[in-house]
Design a protein around this motif. Structure first.
Motif, PDB file in Angstrom:
ATOM      1  N   VAL A 207      15.177 -18.104  11.098  1.00 32.02           N
ATOM      2  CA  VAL A 207      13.765 -17.977  11.423  1.00 32.02           C
ATOM      3  C   VAL A 207      13.633 -17.966  12.938  1.00 32.02           C
ATOM      4  CG1 VAL A 207      11.435 -18.881  11.073  1.00 32.02           C
ATOM      5  CG2 VAL A 207      13.214 -19.316   9.361  1.00 32.02           C
ATOM      6  N   VAL A 208      13.007 -16.924  13.480  1.00 32.68           N
ATOM      7  CA  VAL A 208      12.787 -16.815  14.917  1.00 32.68           C
ATOM      8  C   VAL A 208      11.304 -16.987  15.191  1.00 32.68           C
ATOM      9  CG1 VAL A 208      12.972 -15.343  16.959  1.00 32.68           C
ATOM     10  CG2 VAL A 208      14.767 -15.302  15.214  1.00 32.68           C
ATOM     11  N   PHE A 209      10.967 -17.974  16.017  1.00 29.74           N
ATOM     12  CA  PHE A 209       9.585 -18.293  16.351  1.00 29.74           C
ATOM     13  C   PHE A 209       9.245 -17.713  17.727  1.00 29.74           C
ATOM     14  CE2 PHE A 209      11.016 -21.734  13.523  1.00 29.74           C
ATOM     15  CZ  PHE A 209       9.989 -21.755  12.579  1.00 29.74           C
ATOM     16  N   LEU A 210       8.177 -16.922  17.790  1.00 29.84           N
ATOM     17  CA  LEU A 210       7.774 -16.254  19.030  1.00 29.84           C
ATOM     18  C   LEU A 210       6.406 -16.765  19.464  1.00 29.84           C
ATOM     19  CD1 LEU A 210       8.870 -12.684  17.926  1.00 29.84           C
ATOM     20  CD2 LEU A 210      10.119 -14.233  19.456  1.00 29.84           C
ATOM     21  N   HIS A 211       6.369 -17.427  20.614  1.00 27.98           N
ATOM     22  CA  HIS A 211       5.144 -18.079  21.086  1.00 27.98           C
ATOM     23  C   HIS A 211       4.150 -17.086  21.652  1.00 27.98           C
ATOM     24  CE1 HIS A 211       6.060 -17.675  25.392  1.00 27.98           C
ATOM     25  NE2 HIS A 211       7.324 -17.924  25.081  1.00 27.98           N
TER      26      HIS A 211
ATOM     27  N   ARG B 250      18.474 -21.608   9.931  1.00 25.54           N
ATOM     28  CA  ARG B 250      18.698 -21.648  11.369  1.00 25.54           C
ATOM     29  C   ARG B 250      17.379 -21.290  12.053  1.00 25.54           C
ATOM     30  NH1 ARG B 250      22.887 -17.846  14.908  1.00 25.54           N
ATOM     31  NH2 ARG B 250      22.676 -19.003  16.878  1.00 25.54           N
ATOM     32  N   ALA B 251      16.894 -22.162  12.904  1.00 23.50           N
ATOM     33  CA  ALA B 251      15.636 -21.951  13.621  1.00 23.50           C
ATOM     34  C   ALA B 251      15.927 -21.657  15.084  1.00 23.50           C
ATOM     35  CB  ALA B 251      14.736 -23.167  13.502  1.00 23.50           C
ATOM     36  N   ILE B 252      15.293 -20.610  15.607  1.00 22.88           N
ATOM     37  CA  ILE B 252      15.463 -20.197  16.998  1.00 22.88           C
ATOM     38  C   ILE B 252      14.077 -19.966  17.589  1.00 22.88           C
ATOM     39  CG2 ILE B 252      16.381 -18.432  18.552  1.00 22.88           C
ATOM     40  CD1 ILE B 252      18.445 -17.784  16.308  1.00 22.88           C
ATOM     41  N   ALA B 253      13.785 -20.620  18.706  1.00 24.39           N
ATOM     42  CA  ALA B 253      12.491 -20.443  19.377  1.00 24.39           C
ATOM     43  C   ALA B 253      12.746 -20.158  20.852  1.00 24.39           C
ATOM     44  CB  ALA B 253      11.612 -21.675  19.212  1.00 24.39           C
ATOM     45  N   PRO B 254      12.751 -18.884  21.249  1.00 27.53           N
ATOM     46  CA  PRO B 254      12.994 -18.555  22.660  1.00 27.53           C
ATOM     47  C   PRO B 254      11.729 -18.668  23.496  1.00 27.53           C
ATOM     48  CG  PRO B 254      12.754 -16.544  21.393  1.00 27.53           C
ATOM     49  CD  PRO B 254      12.635 -17.682  20.409  1.00 27.53           C
ATOM     50  N   ASP B 255      11.916 -18.908  24.783  1.00 25.13           N
ATOM     51  CA  ASP B 255      10.840 -18.731  25.762  1.00 25.13           C
ATOM     52  C   ASP B 255      10.861 -17.257  26.170  1.00 25.13           C
ATOM     53  OD1 ASP B 255      10.111 -21.430  25.809  1.00 25.13           O
ATOM     54  OD2 ASP B 255      11.517 -21.897  27.428  1.00 25.13           O
ATOM     55  N   LEU B 256       9.723 -16.597  26.052  1.00 26.32           N
ATOM     56  CA  LEU B 256       9.659 -15.191  26.416  1.00 26.32           C
ATOM     57  C   LEU B 256       9.701 -15.019  27.941  1.00 26.32           C
ATOM     58  CD1 LEU B 256       6.951 -13.983  23.873  1.00 26.32           C
ATOM     59  CD2 LEU B 256       9.446 -13.960  23.620  1.00 26.32           C
ATOM     60  N   ARG B 257       9.931 -13.817  28.364  1.00 25.84           N
ATOM     61  CA  ARG B 257       9.997 -13.456  29.790  1.00 25.84           C
ATOM     62  C   ARG B 257       8.794 -14.014  30.560  1.00 25.84           C
ATOM     63  NH1 ARG B 257      11.504  -7.867  32.398  1.00 25.84           N
ATOM     64  NH2 ARG B 257      12.949  -7.943  30.650  1.00 25.84           N
ATOM     65  N   GLY B 258       9.081 -14.823  31.605  1.00 21.10           N
ATOM     66  CA  GLY B 258       8.005 -15.366  32.430  1.00 21.10           C
ATOM     67  C   GLY B 258       7.359 -16.619  31.890  1.00 21.10           C
TER      68      GLY B 258
ATOM     69  N   THR C 100      13.659 -13.811   9.406  1.00 20.86           N
ATOM     70  CA  THR C 100      12.205 -13.915   9.364  1.00 20.86           C
ATOM     71  C   THR C 100      11.693 -14.102  10.781  1.00 20.86           C
ATOM     72  OG1 THR C 100      12.172 -14.912   7.160  1.00 20.86           O
ATOM     73  CG2 THR C 100      10.228 -15.267   8.528  1.00 20.86           C
ATOM     74  N   LEU C 101      10.745 -13.259  11.186  1.00 22.20           N
ATOM     75  CA  LEU C 101      10.083 -13.425  12.474  1.00 22.20           C
ATOM     76  C   LEU C 101       8.741 -14.113  12.249  1.00 22.20           C
ATOM     77  CD1 LEU C 101      10.602 -10.008  14.340  1.00 22.20           C
ATOM     78  CD2 LEU C 101      12.035 -12.055  14.413  1.00 22.20           C
ATOM     79  N   VAL C 102       8.477 -15.155  13.031  1.00 24.04           N
ATOM     80  CA  VAL C 102       7.200 -15.865  12.989  1.00 24.04           C
ATOM     81  C   VAL C 102       6.574 -15.716  14.369  1.00 24.04           C
ATOM     82  CG1 VAL C 102       6.041 -18.076  12.626  1.00 24.04           C
ATOM     83  CG2 VAL C 102       8.092 -17.513  11.300  1.00 24.04           C
ATOM     84  N   GLY C 103       5.527 -14.902  14.468  1.00 25.15           N
ATOM     85  CA  GLY C 103       4.903 -14.632  15.760  1.00 25.15           C
ATOM     86  C   GLY C 103       3.492 -15.149  15.818  1.00 25.15           C
ATOM     87  N   TRP C 104       3.208 -15.914  16.860  1.00 24.15           N
ATOM     88  CA  TRP C 104       1.884 -16.518  17.041  1.00 24.15           C
ATOM     89  C   TRP C 104       1.165 -15.837  18.200  1.00 24.15           C
ATOM     90  CZ3 TRP C 104       1.467 -20.761  21.044  1.00 24.15           C
ATOM     91  CH2 TRP C 104       0.144 -21.200  21.197  1.00 24.15           C
ATOM     92  N   SER C 105      -0.073 -15.394  17.961  1.00 25.88           N
ATOM     93  CA  SER C 105      -0.918 -14.812  18.993  1.00 25.88           C
ATOM     94  C   SER C 105      -0.219 -13.608  19.628  1.00 25.88           C
ATOM     95  CB  SER C 105      -1.280 -15.891  20.016  1.00 25.88           C
ATOM     96  OG  SER C 105      -2.351 -15.486  20.842  1.00 25.88           O
TER      97      SER C 105
END
Length: 361
Positions: A40-44, A65-73, A109-114
């Motif tokens: 599961v990849v969490f996108l803030h 497996r959970a992965i939450a990256p900080d996006l560019r910037g 699975t992609l989990v994208g918020w806002s």
């Protein structure tokens, strides 16, 4: 820079790809004795970071497996400029490079918020074979943020005036740049967190609030990042999108995600659309939309509803997802009552139950 203040069970590290030094949080799947049921990849979202998903990363069952990256910037990732003329392409490209390095266990699975929901859609459009399911949390409209007026995303003006970097709140941006942690000012980051990120009746645990606030303050500000540059316009309210920075990347001038409906039916992942009923940021009457503010009298010289109405963000998303289903895909809309822009923080138990239902197929 990695973090040493993560919640129990969550680790922090930096992955250096050929595009970006990406900081991420992760959990699960790190023991050879654990059988992995997927990733599961969490996108803030905008003005946030992986910290807003840390609680979920900590509580997701270890078989995922959970992965939450900080996006560019954002967060602790590299501060590279955002090319707005490619819409959300910089973020999706960074994600593609990151996942190529991490080699996540399927299904994905992609989990994208806002804004992260927009990144998830863009990644899926570019890589439809890679995504097995898509969860969108209060996502921005497939037609971008601001400056459109109907279910088809028709721009209010040809130059997309009323959207982009020129609509940023100067006091809020200054608060981010100054790392202001005070409780004063209607546009202070803490006030915005408490008032708009959640239903205002929601109260954070004090320690978690400090972490979320840090996630907001770890936003790179300026013309190349948040909110981005602007172009003068003869149309109301006098500014149109520039070509760098995140708020221009989500302007309808460059952000066009409705082509998700065109993915081959055999490759369309099922979509679960989760939203808070009282969201004030992404809604049909968003308090961050020029049309809404003009109608309220908060922005002078509004040209009227026939020229620049509030953007019907939720209705636009629903219309595109209905077209997605008509074209061979499937989607489910889930609405949490008395919940704002961050259901995963406001009703974490209910949200996790719903996410596990998606993961279990």
């Amino acid at each position: 820079m990695t973090r040493d203040d993560t919640l129990a069970g969550v680790s922090s590290r930096i992955i250096d790809t050929d595009r970006l030094e990406t900081h991420l949080l992760e959990s699960g799947g790190q023991s050879e004795s654990t059988e992995i049921d997927g990733t599961v990849v969490f996108l803030h979202g905008n003005v946030s970071s992986s910290r807003f998903f840390e609680d979920l990363v900590a509580n997701l069952p270890a078989r995922y497996r959970a992965i939450a990256p900080d996006l560019r910037g954002y967060g602790d990732s590299e501060r590279k400029p955002v090319d707005a003329t490619n819409g959300l392409g910089d973020f999706a490209g960074d994600l593609q490079a990151l996942l190529a390095d991490l080699e996540p266990d399927p299904p994905l699975t992609l989990v994208g918020w806002s804004n992260g929901g927009g990144v998830a859609m863009r990644y899926t459009i570019d890589n439809p074979d890679a995504v097995d399911s898509l969860v969108l949390i209060n996502p921005l409209s497939p037609y971008g943020f601001g400056g459109t007026k109907d279910l088809e995303g028709t721009p209010c003006f040809d130059d997309y005036a009323g959207s982009g970097g020129g609509l940023g709140n100067d006091e809020f941006v200054a608060g981010l740049a100054d790392r202001d942690r005070s409780e004063g000012g209607e546009s202070s980051p803490r006030k915005v967190l408490r008032t708009y990120y959640v239903n205002p009746t929601h109260e954070f645990d004090a320690e978690r609030e400090e972490s979320y606030l840090t996630g907001m303050l770890d936003t790179a500000t300026g013309d190349e990042n948040y909110p981005g540059d602007a172009t003068p316009s003869e149309n109301w309210p006098g500014v149109a999108p520039g070509d760098t920075g995140v708020n221009n990347a989500i302007s309808p001038k460059y952000c066009s995600l409705e082509s998700i409906t065109e993915i081959d039916p055999d490759r369309k992942p099922p979509i679960t659309w989760i939203r808070g009923a009282s969201d004030q940021i992404v809604s049909n009457e968003s308090l961050f939309d020029a049309g809404t503010l003009g109608e309220m009298g908060a922005m002078p010289e509004w040209p009227g509803e026939d020229v620049f109405p509030p953007q019907p963000m939720v209705d636009q998303t629903r219309a595109v997802l209905e077209s997605y289903a008509d074209a061979g895909g499937e989607f489910e809309e889930v609405v949490f009552a008395n919940t704002g822009h961050t259901p995963h923080l406001e009703v974490p138990g209910e949200f996790l139950d719903r996410l596990e239902t998606v993961l279990e197929g």
